[in-house]
Design a protein around this motif. Structure first.
Motif, PDB file in Angstrom:
ATOM      1  N   LEU A  44       0.828  -1.213   0.000  1.00  0.00           N
ATOM      2  CA  LEU A  44       0.000   0.000   0.000  1.00  0.00           C
ATOM      3  C   LEU A  44       0.858   1.258   0.000  1.00  0.00           C
ATOM      4  O   LEU A  44       0.529   2.233  -0.685  1.00  0.00           O
ATOM      5  N   VAL A  45       1.958   1.240   0.733  1.00  0.00           N
ATOM      6  CA  VAL A  45       2.870   2.390   0.744  1.00  0.00           C
ATOM      7  C   VAL A  45       3.414   2.635  -0.666  1.00  0.00           C
ATOM      8  O   VAL A  45       3.435   3.770  -1.142  1.00  0.00           O
ATOM      9  N   VAL A  46       3.825   1.579  -1.336  1.00  0.00           N
ATOM     10  CA  VAL A  46       4.355   1.714  -2.699  1.00  0.00           C
ATOM     11  C   VAL A  46       3.272   2.261  -3.635  1.00  0.00           C
ATOM     12  O   VAL A  46       3.529   3.156  -4.438  1.00  0.00           O
ATOM     13  N   LEU A  47       2.068   1.733  -3.535  1.00  0.00           N
ATOM     14  CA  LEU A  47       0.981   2.194  -4.410  1.00  0.00           C
ATOM     15  C   LEU A  47       0.640   3.658  -4.166  1.00  0.00           C
ATOM     16  O   LEU A  47       0.336   4.390  -5.113  1.00  0.00           O
ATOM     17  N   GLU A  48       0.705   4.099  -2.928  1.00  0.00           N
ATOM     18  CA  GLU A  48       0.436   5.509  -2.612  1.00  0.00           C
ATOM     19  C   GLU A  48       1.494   6.423  -3.226  1.00  0.00           C
ATOM     20  O   GLU A  48       1.189   7.529  -3.636  1.00  0.00           O
ATOM     21  N   GLU A  49       2.740   5.937  -3.303  1.00  0.00           N
ATOM     22  CA  GLU A  49       3.853   6.781  -3.717  1.00  0.00           C
ATOM     23  C   GLU A  49       4.274   6.602  -5.177  1.00  0.00           C
ATOM     24  O   GLU A  49       5.071   7.377  -5.667  1.00  0.00           O
ATOM     25  N   ASN A  50       3.749   5.580  -5.866  1.00  0.00           N
ATOM     26  CA  ASN A  50       4.274   5.269  -7.191  1.00  0.00           C
ATOM     27  C   ASN A  50       3.141   5.068  -8.191  1.00  0.00           C
ATOM     28  O   ASN A  50       2.523   4.011  -8.231  1.00  0.00           O
ATOM     29  N   SER A  51       2.913   6.056  -9.030  1.00  0.00           N
ATOM     30  CA  SER A  51       1.834   5.971 -10.006  1.00  0.00           C
ATOM     31  C   SER A  51       2.200   5.115 -11.219  1.00  0.00           C
ATOM     32  O   SER A  51       1.357   4.860 -12.070  1.00  0.00           O
ATOM     33  N   ALA A  52       3.446   4.649 -11.303  1.00  0.00           N
ATOM     34  CA  ALA A  52       3.855   3.812 -12.427  1.00  0.00           C
ATOM     35  C   ALA A  52       3.419   2.358 -12.256  1.00  0.00           C
ATOM     36  O   ALA A  52       3.484   1.583 -13.197  1.00  0.00           O
ATOM     37  N   VAL A  53       2.958   1.974 -11.062  1.00  0.00           N
ATOM     38  CA  VAL A  53       2.547   0.587 -10.832  1.00  0.00           C
ATOM     39  C   VAL A  53       1.274   0.310 -11.626  1.00  0.00           C
ATOM     40  O   VAL A  53       0.264   0.988 -11.478  1.00  0.00           O
ATOM     41  N   ARG A  54       1.347  -0.686 -12.499  1.00  0.00           N
ATOM     42  CA  ARG A  54       0.203  -1.062 -13.338  1.00  0.00           C
ATOM     43  C   ARG A  54      -0.351  -2.435 -12.985  1.00  0.00           C
ATOM     44  O   ARG A  54      -1.427  -2.806 -13.433  1.00  0.00           O
ATOM     45  N   MET A  55       0.414  -3.194 -12.168  1.00  0.00           N
ATOM     46  CA  MET A  55      -0.067  -4.517 -11.802  1.00  0.00           C
ATOM     47  C   MET A  55       0.502  -4.919 -10.454  1.00  0.00           C
ATOM     48  O   MET A  55       1.653  -4.645 -10.151  1.00  0.00           O
ATOM     49  N   LEU A  56      -0.357  -5.577  -9.669  1.00  0.00           N
ATOM     50  CA  LEU A  56       0.022  -6.167  -8.396  1.00  0.00           C
ATOM     51  C   LEU A  56       0.026  -7.674  -8.565  1.00  0.00           C
ATOM     52  O   LEU A  56      -0.957  -8.247  -9.042  1.00  0.00           O
ATOM     53  N   ILE A  57       1.123  -8.299  -8.184  1.00  0.00           N
ATOM     54  CA  ILE A  57       1.195  -9.754  -8.134  1.00  0.00           C
ATOM     55  C   ILE A  57       1.397 -10.077  -6.663  1.00  0.00           C
ATOM     56  O   ILE A  57       2.443  -9.735  -6.087  1.00  0.00           O
TER      57      ILE A  57
END
Length: 162
Positions: A44-57
């Motif tokens: 969740l911390v990464v997703l809040e800070e990084n808009s380049a994430v397009r997929m969660l595995i």
């Protein structure tokens, strides 16, 4: 492989260090950028800070719960694709949010890449089908008449007295 004009990152959330490293390595060999985390909170911390994430595995059994993480990501970041990995069979599908892909452990390189490519293709398809608003134009439903938003100009029966 799908290529966007901006950098794409895949977030690998897996509690087992060796599996996390191998998964990231497989994806890197396919030319994808990965970010590794161990828990749902770190994800969740990464997703809040990084808009380049397009997929969660995510592994099903990460600390904080992979299925719970999948639901939260589906709700808060609907444009992020989700792959849940688990040793469970297809009986896990009813617990997953809509559109989530399930990859059964142990998985091989081809299966992982297939799921990632299919998930990224679906995201790209949804993004290209979405209507685009000019920057700065807030979306509205047309029901906010009291503020003037959504009001439609129509001819008046009285002349303008200004």
């Amino acid at each position: 492989m799908i290529v966007e004009s901006r950098p794409v990152a895949l977030l690998v959330a897996e509690a087992i260090p060796l599996l996390r490293m191998l998964t990231s390595e497989m994806l890197s060999e396919a030319g994808l950028r990965t970010i590794e985390v161990r828990t749902a909170v770190e994800a969740l911390v990464v997703l809040e800070e990084n808009s380049a994430v397009r997929m969660l595995i995510t592994g099903r059994n990460i600390m904080g719960g992979g299925v719970a993480l999948a639901h939260l990501v589906h709700h808060r970041w609907p444009k992020v694709g989700i792959v849940v990995t688990s040793g469970a069979g297809a009986d896990l599908y009813p617990e997953l949010p809509p559109g989530t892909r399930l990859l059964r452990k142990p998985y091989n390189f081809e299966d992982l890449i297939h799921e990632v490519e299919a998930g990224l293709a679906k995201i790209q398809e949804e993004l290209s089908a979405a209507p685009v608003l000019p920057v700065g134009v807030p979306p509205h439903t047309g029901t906010e008449i009291s503020s003037g938003m959504g009001a439609v100009a129509a001819p008046t029966t009285e002349p303008d007295k200004t």
